[in-house]
Scaffold this motif. Sequence first.
Motif, PDB file in Angstrom:
ATOM      1  N   VAL A 251      38.195 -24.564  22.033  1.00  0.00           N
ATOM      2  CA  VAL A 251      38.857 -24.133  23.266  1.00  0.00           C
ATOM      3  C   VAL A 251      40.220 -24.791  23.411  1.00  0.00           C
ATOM      4  CG1 VAL A 251      38.745 -24.287  25.790  1.00  0.00           C
ATOM      5  CG2 VAL A 251      36.742 -23.525  24.489  1.00  0.00           C
ATOM      6  N   LYS A 252      40.293 -26.072  23.145  1.00  0.00           N
ATOM      7  CA  LYS A 252      41.571 -26.783  23.288  1.00  0.00           C
ATOM      8  C   LYS A 252      42.600 -26.274  22.289  1.00  0.00           C
ATOM      9  CE  LYS A 252      39.689 -30.987  25.319  1.00  0.00           C
ATOM     10  NZ  LYS A 252      39.451 -32.449  25.170  1.00  0.00           N
ATOM     11  N   MET A 253      42.155 -25.971  21.074  1.00  0.00           N
ATOM     12  CA  MET A 253      43.079 -25.455  20.069  1.00  0.00           C
ATOM     13  C   MET A 253      43.537 -24.037  20.408  1.00  0.00           C
ATOM     14  SD  MET A 253      43.660 -27.798  17.814  1.00  0.00           S
ATOM     15  CE  MET A 253      44.313 -26.859  16.441  1.00  0.00           C
ATOM     16  N   ALA A 254      42.630 -23.227  20.954  1.00  0.00           N
ATOM     17  CA  ALA A 254      42.961 -21.828  21.230  1.00  0.00           C
ATOM     18  C   ALA A 254      43.706 -21.642  22.535  1.00  0.00           C
ATOM     19  CB  ALA A 254      41.683 -20.996  21.240  1.00  0.00           C
ATOM     20  N   PHE A 255      43.355 -22.436  23.583  1.00  0.00           N
ATOM     21  CA  PHE A 255      43.899 -22.196  24.916  1.00  0.00           C
ATOM     22  C   PHE A 255      44.712 -23.359  25.478  1.00  0.00           C
ATOM     23  CE2 PHE A 255      39.938 -19.641  24.720  1.00  0.00           C
ATOM     24  CZ  PHE A 255      40.496 -18.382  24.857  1.00  0.00           C
ATOM     25  N   GLY A 256      44.663 -24.524  24.834  1.00  0.00           N
ATOM     26  CA  GLY A 256      45.433 -25.659  25.330  1.00  0.00           C
ATOM     27  C   GLY A 256      44.554 -26.795  25.792  1.00  0.00           C
ATOM     28  N   ASP A 257      45.089 -28.018  25.702  1.00  0.00           N
ATOM     29  CA  ASP A 257      44.315 -29.223  26.018  1.00  0.00           C
ATOM     30  C   ASP A 257      43.855 -29.290  27.469  1.00  0.00           C
ATOM     31  OD1 ASP A 257      44.549 -30.092  23.444  1.00  0.00           O
ATOM     32  OD2 ASP A 257      46.258 -31.400  23.824  1.00  0.00           O
ATOM     33  N   SER A 258      44.579 -28.660  28.373  1.00  0.00           N
ATOM     34  CA  SER A 258      44.254 -28.770  29.794  1.00  0.00           C
ATOM     35  C   SER A 258      43.273 -27.706  30.280  1.00  0.00           C
ATOM     36  CB  SER A 258      45.540 -28.681  30.633  1.00  0.00           C
ATOM     37  OG  SER A 258      46.185 -27.431  30.424  1.00  0.00           O
ATOM     38  N   THR A 259      42.746 -26.882  29.381  1.00  0.00           N
ATOM     39  CA  THR A 259      41.832 -25.811  29.772  1.00  0.00           C
ATOM     40  C   THR A 259      40.538 -26.378  30.349  1.00  0.00           C
ATOM     41  OG1 THR A 259      42.693 -24.413  27.994  1.00  0.00           O
ATOM     42  CG2 THR A 259      40.580 -23.777  28.961  1.00  0.00           C
ATOM     43  N   PRO A 260      40.164 -26.005  31.575  1.00  0.00           N
ATOM     44  CA  PRO A 260      38.901 -26.495  32.155  1.00  0.00           C
ATOM     45  C   PRO A 260      37.687 -25.979  31.388  1.00  0.00           C
ATOM     46  CG  PRO A 260      40.322 -25.513  33.831  1.00  0.00           C
ATOM     47  CD  PRO A 260      40.901 -25.144  32.508  1.00  0.00           C
ATOM     48  N   ILE A 261      36.742 -26.867  31.127  1.00  0.00           N
ATOM     49  CA  ILE A 261      35.518 -26.504  30.401  1.00  0.00           C
ATOM     50  C   ILE A 261      34.315 -26.971  31.202  1.00  0.00           C
ATOM     51  CG2 ILE A 261      34.187 -26.796  28.289  1.00  0.00           C
ATOM     52  CD1 ILE A 261      36.808 -27.374  26.828  1.00  0.00           C
ATOM     53  N   THR A 262      33.388 -26.053  31.461  1.00  0.00           N
ATOM     54  CA  THR A 262      32.140 -26.371  32.155  1.00  0.00           C
ATOM     55  C   THR A 262      30.988 -26.320  31.164  1.00  0.00           C
ATOM     56  OG1 THR A 262      32.951 -25.415  34.224  1.00  0.00           O
ATOM     57  CG2 THR A 262      30.567 -25.681  34.005  1.00  0.00           C
ATOM     58  N   ILE A 263      30.132 -27.317  31.204  1.00  0.00           N
ATOM     59  CA  ILE A 263      28.957 -27.356  30.341  1.00  0.00           C
ATOM     60  C   ILE A 263      27.737 -26.960  31.165  1.00  0.00           C
ATOM     61  CG2 ILE A 263      27.500 -28.841  28.926  1.00  0.00           C
ATOM     62  CD1 ILE A 263      29.966 -30.582  28.437  1.00  0.00           C
ATOM     63  N   ALA A 264      26.933 -26.025  30.641  1.00  0.00           N
ATOM     64  CA  ALA A 264      25.777 -25.532  31.395  1.00  0.00           C
ATOM     65  C   ALA A 264      24.686 -25.089  30.437  1.00  0.00           C
ATOM     66  CB  ALA A 264      26.188 -24.372  32.303  1.00  0.00           C
ATOM     67  N   GLY A 265      23.485 -24.924  30.964  1.00  0.00           N
ATOM     68  CA  GLY A 265      22.358 -24.431  30.184  1.00  0.00           C
ATOM     69  C   GLY A 265      22.089 -22.972  30.492  1.00  0.00           C
ATOM     70  N   GLY A 266      21.456 -22.283  29.540  1.00  0.00           N
ATOM     71  CA  GLY A 266      21.006 -20.921  29.789  1.00  0.00           C
ATOM     72  C   GLY A 266      22.093 -19.880  29.615  1.00  0.00           C
ATOM     73  N   ALA A 267      21.900 -18.962  28.680  1.00  0.00           N
ATOM     74  CA  ALA A 267      22.885 -17.897  28.478  1.00  0.00           C
ATOM     75  C   ALA A 267      22.979 -16.990  29.695  1.00  0.00           C
ATOM     76  CB  ALA A 267      22.512 -17.085  27.239  1.00  0.00           C
ATOM     77  N   GLY A 268      21.837 -16.694  30.333  1.00  0.00           N
ATOM     78  CA  GLY A 268      21.868 -15.849  31.525  1.00  0.00           C
ATOM     79  C   GLY A 268      22.675 -16.476  32.635  1.00  0.00           C
ATOM     80  N   TYR A 269      22.478 -17.767  32.857  1.00  0.00           N
ATOM     81  CA  TYR A 269      23.239 -18.489  33.886  1.00  0.00           C
ATOM     82  C   TYR A 269      24.729 -18.436  33.581  1.00  0.00           C
ATOM     83  CZ  TYR A 269      25.089 -22.368  36.647  1.00  0.00           C
ATOM     84  OH  TYR A 269      25.841 -23.135  37.508  1.00  0.00           O
ATOM     85  N   LYS A 270      25.105 -18.657  32.345  1.00  0.00           N
ATOM     86  CA  LYS A 270      26.527 -18.701  31.991  1.00  0.00           C
ATOM     87  C   LYS A 270      27.198 -17.338  32.163  1.00  0.00           C
ATOM     88  CE  LYS A 270      25.745 -21.006  28.014  1.00  0.00           C
ATOM     89  NZ  LYS A 270      24.490 -21.782  28.138  1.00  0.00           N
ATOM     90  N   VAL A 271      26.483 -16.269  31.826  1.00  0.00           N
ATOM     91  CA  VAL A 271      27.057 -14.939  32.047  1.00  0.00           C
ATOM     92  C   VAL A 271      27.283 -14.694  33.538  1.00  0.00           C
ATOM     93  CG1 VAL A 271      26.576 -12.467  31.942  1.00  0.00           C
ATOM     94  CG2 VAL A 271      26.203 -13.887  29.925  1.00  0.00           C
ATOM     95  N   LEU A 272      26.326 -15.098  34.378  1.00  0.00           N
ATOM     96  CA  LEU A 272      26.494 -14.897  35.822  1.00  0.00           C
ATOM     97  C   LEU A 272      27.665 -15.707  36.363  1.00  0.00           C
ATOM     98  CD1 LEU A 272      22.788 -14.821  37.065  1.00  0.00           C
ATOM     99  CD2 LEU A 272      24.367 -12.893  36.821  1.00  0.00           C
ATOM    100  N   GLU A 273      27.925 -16.877  35.795  1.00  0.00           N
ATOM    101  CA  GLU A 273      29.096 -17.650  36.197  1.00  0.00           C
ATOM    102  C   GLU A 273      30.383 -16.887  35.894  1.00  0.00           C
ATOM    103  OE1 GLU A 273      29.209 -21.289  37.650  1.00  0.00           O
ATOM    104  OE2 GLU A 273      27.718 -19.840  38.372  1.00  0.00           O
ATOM    105  N   VAL A 274      30.400 -16.178  34.787  1.00  0.00           N
ATOM    106  CA  VAL A 274      31.557 -15.325  34.462  1.00  0.00           C
ATOM    107  C   VAL A 274      31.629 -14.154  35.431  1.00  0.00           C
ATOM    108  CG1 VAL A 274      32.546 -13.787  32.713  1.00  0.00           C
ATOM    109  CG2 VAL A 274      31.592 -15.998  32.028  1.00  0.00           C
ATOM    110  N   VAL A 275      30.502 -13.535  35.690  1.00  0.00           N
ATOM    111  CA  VAL A 275      30.454 -12.372  36.584  1.00  0.00           C
ATOM    112  C   VAL A 275      31.004 -12.715  37.967  1.00  0.00           C
ATOM    113  CG1 VAL A 275      28.851 -10.909  37.891  1.00  0.00           C
ATOM    114  CG2 VAL A 275      28.597 -11.149  35.413  1.00  0.00           C
TER     115      VAL A 275
END
Length: 359
Positions: A251-275
């Motif tokens: 992520v840092k290489m593709a979007f930059g060092d300051s890109t916010p990154i959230t760590i979470a469990g569950g693919a379903g949960y992560k998709v809903l966070e995007v939604v």
Amino acid sequence: MNLSGAVKINKCGVVILSFCLVIVFYYLFFNNSTGSRHYRPYGFIMRNPNEINLRKLLIGGIQAAQLGGLEVLSVADNIHAKSKGQTKEGANDPLTNADLKSHCAMEQGLKRIFPKVKIISEEDVHADCSEASHFELDPTVIDEDVHLPDEYLVGADDVTVWIDPLDATQEYTENLFQYVTTMVCVAIRGEPVIGVIHNPFSQKTFWAWKDVAVSATLHKVQDERVTKMAAVRNPKIIVSRSHSGDVKEMVKMAFGDSTPITIAGGAGYKVLEVVFGNATNYIHLTEIKKWDLCAGHAILSALNGKMTTLRNQPIPYERDPETFVNKGGVIASLRNHEYYAGKIYDYLQHSEMLKSKKP
């Protein structure tokens, strides 16, 4: 009154009547026997037993996810966990009594109502479902203000149902219940069309049927505020807890060092966070099973979002066990998918070029 005279028959009328009867017979019987390869409302035509009513399958999918969720809740205070081994990243791959109980409730319930449908579940090889209970279809699980077509039919051979009886099992064993979901997905000829994600602990169910309808819990995605959040090109990435280190570097290489990154469990949960605009992208670097992805993929597609491999290739949901694993990584977006996927693709190309130049 003379009744002995001969009755005159209009030959032209007889021919026309016979032709009409042949057409009606052909339409009612032959047309129905050919099967349906596309969604098709039928009206009064005789049903083909090898066709599946997608409205009923959606209702069954919602009920299955919710009943599986009840099983997950029922043993939350008495979890018996063992390990299925380790993932390729070296993380523990746990199996609990909740996974098995939820699987039996979901798979067996759907299998009884839709015996001709191919059902693929994460725990198919682990569970003994001899004492599984069943359920009857309950249309009231659909929101009152949502109107669905009654007769959307599709050939049974074209339908595959993907079940994840307990997504985020590791987090479940750690009492991180916000990440836990039960999921059902309906794929038609490999395309995710219906997705159901249910959180047992919040009792919230999210579902979508592509090009038809979405649940009331997803209506707010259409709000201007959420749409604007999802449309900005300043990425906010959500990634898995199991391999966050490698993804953070990408992520840092593709979007930059300051890109916010959230760590979470569950693919379903992560998709809903995007939604819901809490992240612009869900990125997964390594292999992942398709029952983890299918429901979220369908929901994103219904909301005009997109999920692909890291190289922006489609993810098909086929029946072949050799293809149950998606090996190309994942990038999921609600808006501007091509922009974000392009950034990742450029990073991958650059990385491969550097590797090729090493002696």
